[in-house]
Enzyme design. Structure first.
Site, PDB file in Angstrom:
ATOM      1  N   ASP A 154       0.815  -1.221   0.000  1.00  0.00           N
ATOM      2  CA  ASP A 154       0.000   0.000   0.000  1.00  0.00           C
ATOM      3  C   ASP A 154       0.848   1.270   0.000  1.00  0.00           C
ATOM      4  OD1 ASP A 154       0.734  -0.811   2.576  1.00  0.00           O
ATOM      5  OD2 ASP A 154      -0.969   0.149   3.532  1.00  0.00           O
ATOM      6  N   HIS A 155       2.171   1.087  -0.047  1.00  0.00           N
ATOM      7  CA  HIS A 155       3.067   2.251  -0.122  1.00  0.00           C
ATOM      8  C   HIS A 155       3.938   2.226  -1.376  1.00  0.00           C
ATOM      9  CE1 HIS A 155       2.269   3.638   4.079  1.00  0.00           C
ATOM     10  NE2 HIS A 155       1.805   2.397   4.124  1.00  0.00           N
ATOM     11  N   HIS A 205       8.381  -0.619  12.298  1.00  0.00           N
ATOM     12  CA  HIS A 205       7.213  -1.273  11.720  1.00  0.00           C
ATOM     13  C   HIS A 205       7.580  -2.750  11.519  1.00  0.00           C
ATOM     14  CE1 HIS A 205       3.409  -1.472   9.785  1.00  0.00           C
ATOM     15  NE2 HIS A 205       3.841  -1.512   8.543  1.00  0.00           N
TER      16      HIS A 205
END
Lengths: 305, 305
Positions: free
Chosen positions: B66-67, B142
């Site tokens: 998603d990045h 993360h």
């Protein structure tokens, strides 16, 4: 029997706000097949309310971005949706590396097995079949190894002619399957009732041929002969046939010629170059050769019965 | 001096019709920086009329889809737009393999050089600077190696105080640059005019910190201290802090705590989990800790002067 095709995207090259790259959804015999998967396909699937959980087989014609850049996103979303079923991906050799490299580098995994069916033959081959459907490749000629796909229903069972059957009390329900399978019936007195007197022919099996990016290639005609529906790319109009030749694409006229040679029932064209503003020009050019031509337009649904 | 941030996408995980994954466009000192590039970013760039030709540097926080899944499409589109300038891509080690593998398998190339700047340090480092801007990494925590980015204007030249200068006919135009650079002026009679009497202080340099996916990590505070604008992810509300911990994300409250500790001027939050329908809950949760909080919403433009 019916076959339902939904156009999710129908433009070439770079995606734009209202011009999505190639992706189609085919419903045939209780299968939901995804054909090509350009960037943004998963959003198009949501827009047209496709049942993600029913997509178990994806067919990728070639590895140019406008046909495959949406696949890794869809594969990842399947995981987020907690899919557990096997996902079968049919595409050119290299497609496994394409997907697994991205999964590895994003430290991701799938919650379900992906079965890659890597294709590299230049001859049409059967790549999937079950009791009701078979799928063949249609080798095309593009700048990179490319296949179209032929989706074909198998001939079904014969239908019971209940009016004829009811005249013979000896024929019981347990005999019906033999009749559907085409077997004759032997009466107790020894007389043979030919199957044709007790059953009706099965519905005519339907077929769809998807011919993705390709130069004009009439030698595909025997493979797609008489299909009910043919999608054939038409990137250019004949005014730029020179560009079609150098980029190994087709014109609308050439797509129509293929449809005519193959004597198909209906032609749908797409993969329009961004240089054209008026898509109706594609339709009129093709219809001069093959009148039953329609345009692939995002969201269009074509049903064949 | 001004800084302009456009939100192209602000949601987490899978893209949906009205929920685009992370991507932002930052205009700072005549640069146009793209920050993160989820699937569909190139279409968002078109929607918000970004000048593709001005994007020369792309910053990718981490390699989750998603990045980054929109990057290969954008790189390919740059070629179709006939870009010739160098494109600099800053991102985690592996980003070069991610892009070059896809280019190789799709038998594609770029018409321009791509310069990959692969990052692997766990300490903040200067990754770009020119005369007017500098960019530092902000190491985050993360599930995969991740950086935020700090974009900071450099202190500019002092401004000429023309009213003061006009009193001294000896000061000529050719002396102005020395004054802007902070040098004193020596009159013919030997007297020294201090620079501060002839110039005004330069405008205060602006700064933007982008803190992508991360668990609550107060040790980033010294790096982002006093920035004018902070983006901090807020995937969950505090009702699901347990999930934030296991997935290494933050809550809206935690984002606000970071903003307060760093004493930033303004906070913008985003990367909302799809489980929440009412985004206003994110804003109110954060505003209880840090009142100057706004929501990242697709298409929102934030200007800092």
């Amino acid at each position: 029997m019916s076959l339902k095709l939904t156009i999710l995207g129908c433009h070439s090259a770079t995606p734009r706000i209202s011009a999505h790259p190639t992706a189609q959804l085919l419903e045939i015999k209780n299968h939901l097949f995804l054909i090509d998967c350009g960037e943004g396909t998963q959003v198009q699937l949501r827009k047209y309310k496709a049942k993600f959980s029913k997509i178990k087989r994806i067919f990728i014609s070639h590895l140019h971005g406008d046909h495959v850049f949406g696949l890794i996103g869809l594969v990842s979303t399947f995981r987020l949706l907690n899919h557990e079923m096997e996902l079968h991906i049919y595409g050119p050799k290299g497609i496994k590396e394409l997907i697994t490299t991205q999964l590895r580098l994003s430290n991701s995994y799938t919650s379900y097995p992906i079965i890659f069916h890597e294709l590299e033959s230049n001859k049409s081959e059967l790549i999937f079949e079950d009791k009701k459907v078979e799928v063949f490749t249609i080798p095309l000629d593009h700048r990179i190894y490319t296949n179209g796909f032929l989706f074909r229903e198998k001939i079904g069972e014969r239908k019971l002619n209940m009016k004829a059957i009811s005249k013979f009390s000896e024929i019981e329900i347990c005999d019906y399957q033999n009749l559907k399978n085409g077997r004759d019936f032997k009466l107790n007195n020894g007389k043979i009732l030919p199957n044709k007197e007790l059953t009706l022919p099965p519905p005519r099996p339907l077929s769809y041929a998807f011919c993705s990016d390709t130069t004009f290639k009439p030698d595909i005609v025997p493979t797609i002969k008489n299909v009910d529906l043919l999608y054939h790319e038409a990137t250019f109009l004949k005014d730029r046939e020179d560009l079609a030749i150098t980029t190994k694409h087709s014109t609308a006229e050439q797509a129509a010629k293929i449809a005519k040679l193959a004597d198909v029932s209906e032609l749908i064209i797409g993969h329009y170059s961004g240089r054209y503003n008026n898509l109706n020009d594609f339709q009129s050019e093709a219809q001069q050769i093959f009148p039953k031509t329609t345009l692939a337009i995002e969201g269009k649904i074509i049903e064949v019965n």
